[in-house]
Write a protein that holds these residues in place. Structure first.
Motif, PDB file in Angstrom:
ATOM      1  N   ARG A  24      -0.546 -31.278 -94.207  1.00 45.64           N
ATOM      2  CA  ARG A  24      -0.892 -30.371 -93.016  1.00 45.64           C
ATOM      3  C   ARG A  24       0.615 -30.091 -92.366  1.00 45.64           C
ATOM      4  O   ARG A  24       1.419 -30.849 -92.302  1.00 45.64           O
ATOM      5  N   MET A  25       0.471 -29.055 -91.374  1.00 44.64           N
ATOM      6  CA  MET A  25       1.678 -28.737 -90.916  1.00 44.64           C
ATOM      7  C   MET A  25       2.396 -29.858 -89.894  1.00 44.64           C
ATOM      8  O   MET A  25       3.397 -29.931 -89.969  1.00 44.64           O
ATOM      9  N   LEU A  26       1.336 -30.160 -89.130  1.00 48.20           N
ATOM     10  CA  LEU A  26       2.155 -31.195 -88.102  1.00 48.20           C
ATOM     11  C   LEU A  26       2.658 -32.519 -88.930  1.00 48.20           C
ATOM     12  O   LEU A  26       3.459 -33.241 -88.464  1.00 48.20           O
ATOM     13  N   TYR A  27       1.922 -32.914 -90.045  1.00 52.25           N
ATOM     14  CA  TYR A  27       2.228 -34.021 -90.722  1.00 52.25           C
ATOM     15  C   TYR A  27       3.768 -33.611 -91.291  1.00 52.25           C
ATOM     16  O   TYR A  27       4.735 -34.619 -91.379  1.00 52.25           O
ATOM     17  N   THR A  28       4.076 -32.495 -92.040  1.00 51.72           N
ATOM     18  CA  THR A  28       5.039 -32.007 -92.549  1.00 51.72           C
ATOM     19  C   THR A  28       6.146 -32.025 -91.445  1.00 51.72           C
ATOM     20  O   THR A  28       7.336 -32.500 -91.845  1.00 51.72           O
ATOM     21  N   LEU A  29       5.863 -31.488 -90.386  1.00 55.19           N
ATOM     22  CA  LEU A  29       6.941 -31.424 -89.329  1.00 55.19           C
ATOM     23  C   LEU A  29       7.365 -32.935 -88.748  1.00 55.19           C
ATOM     24  O   LEU A  29       8.646 -33.091 -88.596  1.00 55.19           O
ATOM     25  N   ALA A  30       6.253 -33.749 -88.718  1.00 54.06           N
ATOM     26  CA  ALA A  30       6.578 -35.168 -88.470  1.00 54.06           C
ATOM     27  C   ALA A  30       7.588 -35.794 -89.360  1.00 54.06           C
ATOM     28  O   ALA A  30       8.628 -36.476 -88.892  1.00 54.06           O
ATOM     29  N   ARG A  51       9.676 -34.363 -91.643  1.00 53.01           N
ATOM     30  CA  ARG A  51      10.739 -33.560 -91.492  1.00 53.01           C
ATOM     31  C   ARG A  51      11.743 -34.134 -90.227  1.00 53.01           C
ATOM     32  O   ARG A  51      13.042 -34.212 -90.374  1.00 53.01           O
ATOM     33  N   ALA A  52      11.236 -34.436 -89.309  1.00 54.34           N
ATOM     34  CA  ALA A  52      11.842 -35.092 -88.008  1.00 54.34           C
ATOM     35  C   ALA A  52      12.355 -36.307 -88.631  1.00 54.34           C
ATOM     36  O   ALA A  52      13.396 -36.752 -88.301  1.00 54.34           O
ATOM     37  N   ASN A  53      11.509 -37.129 -89.345  1.00 48.20           N
ATOM     38  CA  ASN A  53      12.025 -38.742 -89.835  1.00 48.20           C
ATOM     39  C   ASN A  53      13.328 -38.460 -90.546  1.00 48.20           C
ATOM     40  O   ASN A  53      14.206 -39.254 -90.655  1.00 48.20           O
ATOM     41  N   ASN A  54      13.082 -37.298 -91.532  1.00 46.93           N
ATOM     42  CA  ASN A  54      14.266 -37.214 -92.483  1.00 46.93           C
ATOM     43  C   ASN A  54      15.521 -36.810 -91.619  1.00 46.93           C
ATOM     44  O   ASN A  54      16.610 -37.287 -92.226  1.00 46.93           O
ATOM     45  N   GLY A 113      19.125 -38.956 -91.738  1.00 47.35           N
ATOM     46  CA  GLY A 113      20.324 -38.239 -92.518  1.00 47.35           C
ATOM     47  C   GLY A 113      19.791 -38.112 -93.944  1.00 47.35           C
ATOM     48  O   GLY A 113      20.678 -38.199 -94.903  1.00 47.35           O
ATOM     49  N   LEU A 114      18.557 -37.912 -94.324  1.00 47.05           N
ATOM     50  CA  LEU A 114      18.167 -37.643 -95.600  1.00 47.05           C
ATOM     51  C   LEU A 114      17.990 -35.991 -95.735  1.00 47.05           C
ATOM     52  O   LEU A 114      17.196 -35.457 -95.417  1.00 47.05           O
ATOM     53  N   ASP A 115      19.100 -35.631 -96.829  1.00 46.30           N
ATOM     54  CA  ASP A 115      19.219 -34.291 -96.922  1.00 46.30           C
ATOM     55  C   ASP A 115      18.852 -33.926 -98.571  1.00 46.30           C
ATOM     56  O   ASP A 115      19.420 -33.175 -98.901  1.00 46.30           O
TER      57      ASP A 115
END
Length: 530
Positions: free
Chosen positions: A468-474, A476-479, A483-485
């Protein structure tokens, strides 16, 4: 609202398959809060020596035991651990209607480590914990990514099967001993057998029965979670805990005092679902009573409440024993480490630790007291190359992009590794300390070298189910924060049309939630304006 969730349970000798005491905990912390294994030798100290804990400095003991602990990288104390005397301790975050002290002092994890360093048995650990509380109190931020403070519950067990549960409110506390009685049927009635029995013969419950907490404890099974313990019977109290409840009008007399009813808090307990998780772990243990071993405890620590199509991206609640962080304000915690301490008088069995996130995607490694091995680079606040926790985290977060399908791809490799480590551990039970050290190092090196293989196995699968979009955004913020790229952490896109269609549904979903919230508060806003 900050929710924190952990689960701790113990299996006494009468309920385990081989007569050992099994002590287990899932440590749930912030998603980027890397944990590390620390193995400290016993030490002697001169008078006047002090020890710097997370926030305060206190006098050091004259002697500290060898300890094996699992800890967040930034905290002095430990989430869980075991010492050379066969004592294991874990803590749980609990809330009360009494606010936690705002004065930085000892935090629950400091108390776990201090007690492990100093205690000779479970009862001594209880005395150590309660003395530290009364002397220094508890308080200070325990959150890594956001402010969070709490009172603490502790579970303590030793190699002789002595188990205690402690609940604390600032400097006040209650403690009770768990007394197990293995049950067997005689020709005329139920008789009791000592808790030192190695296994059950016949007990008075069917496997499908749903027992009470008290009944489970008599059968040698006990659990704690993020709720005040509901027992009405406690063996030890701090001197003022009943008096303070009376002064606040929560009970009228000593006989009217019930710790849980007087001090409970409802919001944290409800959204954290601690009562539900505590009951779940008890129920799973009860179904296997008398045959519980390390492998069955691992399965319980990986539990998602029997959801066949479990997907961590769905829902804002859904707290599980194997905890996965979501996107909302409630399900923010992630199981970031997991341990099983095997306590027996002989002390030849290994302890099992997964110092990585998500037990369902982890492998437990064997560790013995008295033998030391390299456990990789110390993890830091951001991605740390050579750290087991962070290297595994790349694999973990790639799986989260399509958990249901990628878990199935990774499982055969994880299962094969775990079986290999079981076989190695059996060799180590009769080995010398140097032999055990070699086995520990071999298992660790094998696991580290298998992580690229795990990443390759899940990268072969194209994304089937989008989170889900909000899960993905959360995440992405954690990553980004961590510093996980890694290139595989970028969510693949199949086509512009499918992307637009996917986000359209997500926007509708979020809009409905916002509309319901507005409608709920709208009448209040109108009436208050007139």
């Amino acid at each position: 609202m900050m929710m924190c969730s952990c689960d701790t349970f113990v299996v006494l000798p009468c309920a385990s398959s081989d007569g050992s005491t099994l002590f287990a905990k899932n440590s749930d912390r912030d998603p980027n809060e890397a944990q590390e294994i620390m193995h400290c030798k016993e030490e002697d100290y001169t008078e006047g020596t002090t020890v710097k804990c997370t926030y305060i400095e206190i006098p050091q003991a004259e002697h500290t035991h060898e300890i094996l602990i699992v800890k967040p990288h930034w905290i002095w104390g430990a989430e869980m651990g075991v010492n050379s005397q066969g004592v294991a301790i874990g803590n749980e975050a609990i809330q009360s209607r009494v606010p936690i002290s705002s004065v930085p002092s000892l935090i629950g994890m400091d108390i776990v480590r201090l007690a492990l360093e100093r205690a000779n048995n479970a009862e001594h650990a209880v005395t150590t914990i309660t003395s530290l509380l009364e002397t220094y109190g508890q308080g200070g931020c325990c959150g890594f990514q956001r402010p969070f403070s709490y009172h603490n519950a502790f579970m303590v067990a030793d190699k002789f099967g002595d188990v205690w549960i402690i609940n604390t409110i600032n400097r006040d506390w209650v403690a009770r001993r768990i007394t197990a009685e293995s049950l067997r049927l005689s020709s005329t009635n139920i008789t009791l057998k000592s808790s030192t029995a190695s296994s059950f013969e016949v007990d008075s419950f069917s496997k499908d029965t749903e027992p009470t907490r008290e009944e489970c404890e008599k059968l040698g099974i006990a659990s704690i979670s993020n709720v005040l313990h509901s027992s009405s019977s406690w063996d030890l109290f701090s001197k003022d805990i009943v008096k303070k409840a009376q002064e606040r009008g929560w009970c009228s007399s000593d006989s009217d005092f019930h710790f849980h009813d007087c001090y409970r808090e409802n919001i944290f307990s409800f959204f954290g679902e601690g009562k539900k998780r505590e009951k779940r772990s008890r129920s799973l243990l009860f179904q296997q009573r008398g045959n519980i071993n390390v492998a069955s405890v691992m399965d319980i620590l990986k539990d998602h409440f029997d959801v066949d199509d479990y997907n961590p991206s769905k829902g804002i609640m859904g707290q599980n024993l194997c905890m996965h962080a979501g996107w909302g304000p409630i399900r923010r915690s992630q199981t970031t480490a997991s341990s099983i301490f095997v306590l027996s008088p002989r002390g030849n069995k290994p302890h099992w630790i997964a110092s990585t996130a998500s037990p369902c995607l982890s492998v437990y490694l064997p560790y013995w007291m008295g033998s030391f091995s390299n456990v990789g680079n110390k993890p830091k606040a951001k991605y740390t190359k050579g750290s087991l926790w962070w290297e595994h985290e790349i694999f973990h977060r790639i799986v989260l992009l399509d958990y249901q399908h990628r878990f199935l791809l990774a499982y055969p490799i994880l299962d094969e590794l775990q079986k290999k480590f079981y076989a190695k551990a059996e060799e180590g039970e009769e080995a010398s300390p140097s032999g055990r050290q070699s086995i520990m190092q071999s298992c660790f090196d094998t696991y580290m070298s298998s992580i690229p293989k795990l990443i390759d196995s899940v990268n072969k699968k194209t994304q089937v189910v989008r989170p889900r979009m909000l899960y993905t955004l959360a995440w992405r913020a954690n990553n980004l924060t961590a510093g996980l790229d890694h290139s595989s952490l970028v969510r693949p896109y199949s086509s512009i049309i499918s992307d637009v269609w996917y986000y359209f549904h997500e926007v509708i979903y979020v809009s409905i939630i916002v509309l319901l919230v507005v409608l709920y508060f709208w009448p209040t806003s109108i009436s208050s304006s007139h």
